[in-house]
Design a protein around this motif. Structure first.
Motif, PDB file in Angstrom:
ATOM      1  N   TYR A 122       1.548  -2.421   5.391  1.00  0.00           N
ATOM      2  CA  TYR A 122      -0.131  -2.729   4.875  1.00  0.00           C
ATOM      3  C   TYR A 122      -0.093  -4.066   4.772  1.00  0.00           C
ATOM      4  CZ  TYR A 122      -4.051  -2.654   1.967  1.00  0.00           C
ATOM      5  OH  TYR A 122      -5.112  -3.104   1.424  1.00  0.00           O
ATOM      6  N   GLN A 124      -0.097   2.322   7.299  1.00  0.00           N
ATOM      7  CA  GLN A 124      -0.533   1.578   6.131  1.00  0.00           C
ATOM      8  C   GLN A 124      -0.484   2.474   4.902  1.00  0.00           C
ATOM      9  OE1 GLN A 124      -2.349   1.946   8.795  1.00  0.00           O
ATOM     10  NE2 GLN A 124      -3.353   0.500   9.508  1.00  0.00           N
ATOM     11  N   GLN A 125      -0.597   3.735   4.897  1.00  0.00           N
ATOM     12  CA  GLN A 125      -0.354   4.535   3.664  1.00  0.00           C
ATOM     13  C   GLN A 125       1.138   4.768   3.475  1.00  0.00           C
ATOM     14  OE1 GLN A 125      -2.692   8.116   4.232  1.00  0.00           O
ATOM     15  NE2 GLN A 125      -4.520   6.749   4.549  1.00  0.00           N
ATOM     16  N   VAL A 126       2.106   4.731   4.409  1.00  0.00           N
ATOM     17  CA  VAL A 126       3.337   4.827   4.144  1.00  0.00           C
ATOM     18  C   VAL A 126       4.344   3.711   3.785  1.00  0.00           C
ATOM     19  CG1 VAL A 126       5.533   5.666   5.401  1.00  0.00           C
ATOM     20  CG2 VAL A 126       3.333   6.786   6.232  1.00  0.00           C
ATOM     21  N   PRO A 136      -0.603   7.538   9.679  1.00  0.00           N
ATOM     22  CA  PRO A 136      -0.808   6.248   9.201  1.00  0.00           C
ATOM     23  C   PRO A 136      -0.182   5.395   8.627  1.00  0.00           C
ATOM     24  CG  PRO A 136      -1.843   8.019   7.677  1.00  0.00           C
ATOM     25  CD  PRO A 136      -0.951   8.624   8.764  1.00  0.00           C
ATOM     26  N   ASN A 174       4.100  -0.226   2.181  1.00  0.00           N
ATOM     27  CA  ASN A 174       3.489  -1.466   1.755  1.00  0.00           C
ATOM     28  C   ASN A 174       3.679  -2.499   2.731  1.00  0.00           C
ATOM     29  OD1 ASN A 174       2.511  -0.443  -0.647  1.00  0.00           O
ATOM     30  ND2 ASN A 174       4.024  -0.629  -1.668  1.00  0.00           N
TER      31      ASN A 174
END
Length: 97
Positions: free
Chosen positions: A31, A24-26, A22, A28
């Motif tokens: 994201y 988005q979690q790795v 994912p 910024n």
């Protein structure tokens, strides 16, 4: 089914693993860019007449496909360069002059 070399199988396997991360979690950056892109798409959708909403979606989809293709090319090239570097390092021998 197309026959693949060991090298191609290794690349495909590594890409499959990396696609399940994912992003988005790795990152910024990823994201916030994703949020900004969605906001831009929503603004465009609100400004466009309804008959162009499908065209906007197709444009977004094709843009994503193009980005994915370029990432795959870059990934494969980087992996290939890495393997070539390792092979050259393993075959290196000092020479006397």
């Amino acid at each position: 089914m197309k026959k693949q070399s060991f090298f191609e199988c290794a690349l495909d396997s590594m890409e499959d693993v990396s696609l399940n991360i994912p992003l988005q979690q790795v990152s910024n950056d990823y994201y916030y860019s994703d949020i900004a892109a969605k906001q831009c798409e929503d603004e465009l959708r609100a400004a466009l007449p309804p008959h162009l909403h499908c065209t906007l979606s197709r444009l977004a989809d094709k843009s994503i496909e193009r980005e994915a293709a370029s990432m795959a090319i870059s990934y494969r090239q980087g992996f290939s360069d890495f393997i070539q570097f390792i092979m050259q390092a393993l075959c290196w021998a000092p020479s006397r002059r």
